[in-house]
Design a protein around this motif. Sequence first.
Motif, PDB file in Angstrom:
ATOM      1  N   SER A  67      58.596   8.935 -14.180  1.00  0.00           N
ATOM      2  CA  SER A  67      58.973  10.200 -13.500  1.00  0.00           C
ATOM      3  C   SER A  67      59.405  11.261 -14.507  1.00  0.00           C
ATOM      4  O   SER A  67      59.392  12.456 -14.212  1.00  0.00           O
ATOM      5  CB  SER A  67      60.116   9.935 -12.511  1.00  0.00           C
ATOM      6  OG  SER A  67      61.322   9.663 -13.220  1.00  0.00           O
ATOM      7  N   SER A  71      54.687  16.492 -15.335  1.00  0.00           N
ATOM      8  CA  SER A  71      53.737  16.328 -14.222  1.00  0.00           C
ATOM      9  C   SER A  71      52.396  16.999 -14.520  1.00  0.00           C
ATOM     10  O   SER A  71      51.346  16.551 -14.048  1.00  0.00           O
ATOM     11  CB  SER A  71      54.337  16.920 -12.933  1.00  0.00           C
ATOM     12  OG  SER A  71      54.705  18.266 -13.174  1.00  0.00           O
ATOM     13  N   HIS A  72      52.398  18.053 -15.377  1.00  0.00           N
ATOM     14  CA  HIS A  72      51.102  18.697 -15.687  1.00  0.00           C
ATOM     15  C   HIS A  72      50.233  17.781 -16.545  1.00  0.00           C
ATOM     16  O   HIS A  72      49.026  17.990 -16.695  1.00  0.00           O
ATOM     17  CB  HIS A  72      51.322  20.051 -16.383  1.00  0.00           C
ATOM     18  CG  HIS A  72      51.780  19.954 -17.805  1.00  0.00           C
ATOM     19  ND1 HIS A  72      53.109  19.764 -18.147  1.00  0.00           N
ATOM     20  CD2 HIS A  72      51.093  19.999 -18.977  1.00  0.00           C
ATOM     21  CE1 HIS A  72      53.227  19.703 -19.461  1.00  0.00           C
ATOM     22  NE2 HIS A  72      52.015  19.834 -19.994  1.00  0.00           N
ATOM     23  N   THR A  74      50.686  14.063 -16.208  1.00  0.00           N
ATOM     24  CA  THR A  74      50.415  12.827 -15.449  1.00  0.00           C
ATOM     25  C   THR A  74      49.231  13.007 -14.495  1.00  0.00           C
ATOM     26  O   THR A  74      48.508  12.058 -14.224  1.00  0.00           O
ATOM     27  CB  THR A  74      51.655  12.365 -14.639  1.00  0.00           C
ATOM     28  OG1 THR A  74      52.139  13.460 -13.848  1.00  0.00           O
ATOM     29  CG2 THR A  74      52.759  11.875 -15.580  1.00  0.00           C
ATOM     30  N   LYS A  75      49.007  14.249 -14.064  1.00  0.00           N
ATOM     31  CA  LYS A  75      47.881  14.454 -13.121  1.00  0.00           C
ATOM     32  C   LYS A  75      46.533  14.306 -13.828  1.00  0.00           C
ATOM     33  O   LYS A  75      45.495  14.156 -13.194  1.00  0.00           O
ATOM     34  CB  LYS A  75      47.969  15.835 -12.462  1.00  0.00           C
ATOM     35  CG  LYS A  75      47.776  17.001 -13.393  1.00  0.00           C
ATOM     36  CD  LYS A  75      47.970  18.318 -12.656  1.00  0.00           C
ATOM     37  CE  LYS A  75      47.714  19.512 -13.582  1.00  0.00           C
ATOM     38  NZ  LYS A  75      48.030  20.800 -12.924  1.00  0.00           N
ATOM     39  N   THR A 107      57.312   8.737  -5.797  1.00  0.00           N
ATOM     40  CA  THR A 107      57.882   8.568  -7.141  1.00  0.00           C
ATOM     41  C   THR A 107      58.073   7.106  -7.502  1.00  0.00           C
ATOM     42  O   THR A 107      58.099   6.765  -8.675  1.00  0.00           O
ATOM     43  CB  THR A 107      59.268   9.244  -7.208  1.00  0.00           C
ATOM     44  OG1 THR A 107      60.108   8.616  -6.215  1.00  0.00           O
ATOM     45  CG2 THR A 107      59.154  10.732  -6.964  1.00  0.00           C
ATOM     46  N   THR A 238      49.208   7.761  -5.124  1.00  0.00           N
ATOM     47  CA  THR A 238      49.669   8.673  -6.180  1.00  0.00           C
ATOM     48  C   THR A 238      51.047   8.228  -6.634  1.00  0.00           C
ATOM     49  O   THR A 238      51.871   7.809  -5.801  1.00  0.00           O
ATOM     50  CB  THR A 238      49.773  10.116  -5.599  1.00  0.00           C
ATOM     51  OG1 THR A 238      48.513  10.448  -5.045  1.00  0.00           O
ATOM     52  CG2 THR A 238      50.135  11.109  -6.695  1.00  0.00           C
ATOM     53  N   ASN A 240      54.137   9.432  -9.170  1.00  0.00           N
ATOM     54  CA  ASN A 240      54.696  10.455 -10.081  1.00  0.00           C
ATOM     55  C   ASN A 240      53.613  11.359 -10.645  1.00  0.00           C
ATOM     56  O   ASN A 240      53.554  11.605 -11.860  1.00  0.00           O
ATOM     57  CB  ASN A 240      55.451   9.757 -11.225  1.00  0.00           C
ATOM     58  CG  ASN A 240      56.757   9.148 -10.737  1.00  0.00           C
ATOM     59  OD1 ASN A 240      57.644   9.871 -10.268  1.00  0.00           O
ATOM     60  ND2 ASN A 240      56.860   7.836 -10.809  1.00  0.00           N
ATOM     61  N   GLY A 241      52.702  11.780  -9.794  1.00  0.00           N
ATOM     62  CA  GLY A 241      51.648  12.700 -10.222  1.00  0.00           C
ATOM     63  C   GLY A 241      50.410  11.995 -10.739  1.00  0.00           C
ATOM     64  O   GLY A 241      49.338  12.593 -10.852  1.00  0.00           O
TER      65      GLY A 241
END
Length: 470
Positions: A67, A71-72, A74-75, A107, A238, A240-241
């Motif tokens: 977490s 996030s930019h 992990t996607k 998450t 999904t 945490n992204g």
Amino acid sequence: MCEENPLVLGIDIGTTSIKVGLLCVASNKIVAFQTKDTQANVPSELGHEGHKQNAPKIMSALHVCVSRLPSHLTKRVTSIGICGQMHGVMFWEYDDDAPWVKTDDSTRYDVTPNSVSSLYTWQDSRCDPEFLDSLPRPSSGAMLASGYGTATIFWFHRNRTEKLEKYNCAGTIQDFAVAMLCNMHRPVMSVQNAKSWGYFDVAKKQWERGVLEEAGFPVGLLPEVVTSGHQAGLLADTWNGVPAGIPVMAALGDLQCSVLSVLHHSDDAVLNISTSAQMAFVLPSAEPYISRDHNAVIELWPYFEGKFLAVAATLNGGNALATFITMLQHWMLDLGYHVPQSTLWDKAIELASKCEDSDLEVKPTLLGERGDPTTHASVSNITLGNISLGKTFKASCVGVITNLHRMMPRELLLENNISRILGTGSALSKNKILQEEVKMIYQLPVVFDSKSDAALGAALAASKYMNKAS
Ligand SMILES: Nc1ncnc2c1ncn2[C@@H]1O[C@H](COP(=O)(O)OP(=O)(O)O)[C@@H](O)[C@H]1O
Ligand SMILES: O=C(CO)[C@@H](O)[C@H](O)[C@H](O)[C@H](O)COP(=O)(O)O
């Protein structure tokens, strides 16, 4: 270069800490990294013979680490590679319902406490020599030691049968993590982890079922075994992204991934000092052979591409030094002072670095060794002049490296054309005293790369081997 390239999520579920990293496939570099101590040790009803960890707590630390990744990034993850502490075993029940529940915010998974057991780790010593002698001899002639999954399962089968009857799955902690992420009804296990459990024939890639069934072993608990690098499943939701549906590799051994993360030349050896410690090098031929002229204590562990590692694996690595620091902290508390362990680590290393040498002799084998489980630690040659904190900690560090050198001496490395040592593992990267002692005792060039660790190795394995014919 990495702006839009695919990323691989690498995870190492260690005995002390979780490490997670995002590998940029194009540059082969880690672009994000998180670590967190699991603090999962729990007191055992057996006292110091048992070594248990709280599996839900380990999973919670894993979710926290992931977490914290941006996030930019992990996607953009396209696959996941997981490794972890080998040998250990945990049990869980997956009948109509899974022993985990995905939270609505994607998450984490909450593990249902009474559906999973503790993790009985590689440090567990409930299987004493007398118990091990009562077990059938592995037909592959491989070592069987306390803390190996099959030995621990035998112990429960003979001493706590009612406990095993509650569960229908068993695996390492990293196998459990893969089963959870892919929502698998039954875990799969890689050859690397199967070998670490015992009673496993690497050449045939099969459990020694005949030997086990004859001895009444609950073979229904044994996971299906797959090639190291094989895909286990797809990310079920999904996370945490990290996008659902990406491939997740069957979990690997932490040692093999530590080696893969740093090894580039066949004349390099890899020294990993984490909770445990290992010196390893890749054997050139698929037919593993190692001269046993020395009183070296070498094991052969499956690596990748059908190759093997020659390994000296001690039970006493960073854990011996951590025990010393914990002991110091407890003494300070007894005297009425709370001192954080981080302060004690820094002070002990600082004071030891000011000591030219220390003639105090520390044998750090608190847990014994797999080849000599009844041996324990000792301190000798104590004088009025060598009992300062600095000299005692330095002697402890010297003892850890001296013990490993006894298991894999410099001469054996030279015989196998090893010309350099590559260092990995947090206990080594955080401790310059250990680093100096490696150079002093092995008298070889040593390179320390704190960015190379088992989590990077797991990501590299997923990137290099998963879904590639091998
Ligand atoms: N502040 C510190 N300074 C030096 N060494 C440390 C410090 N904190 C922990 N360690 C060492 O790091 C070891 C844990 O290393 P780590 O790589 O996290 O283990 P694992 O991969 O087995 O989980 C501990 O056993 C201890 O010896
Ligand atoms: O027995 C072996 C394999 O040689 C050991 O290296 C074993 O892999 C390790 O002790 C366990 O995996 C624990 O590793 P770590 O948590 O100390 O990194």
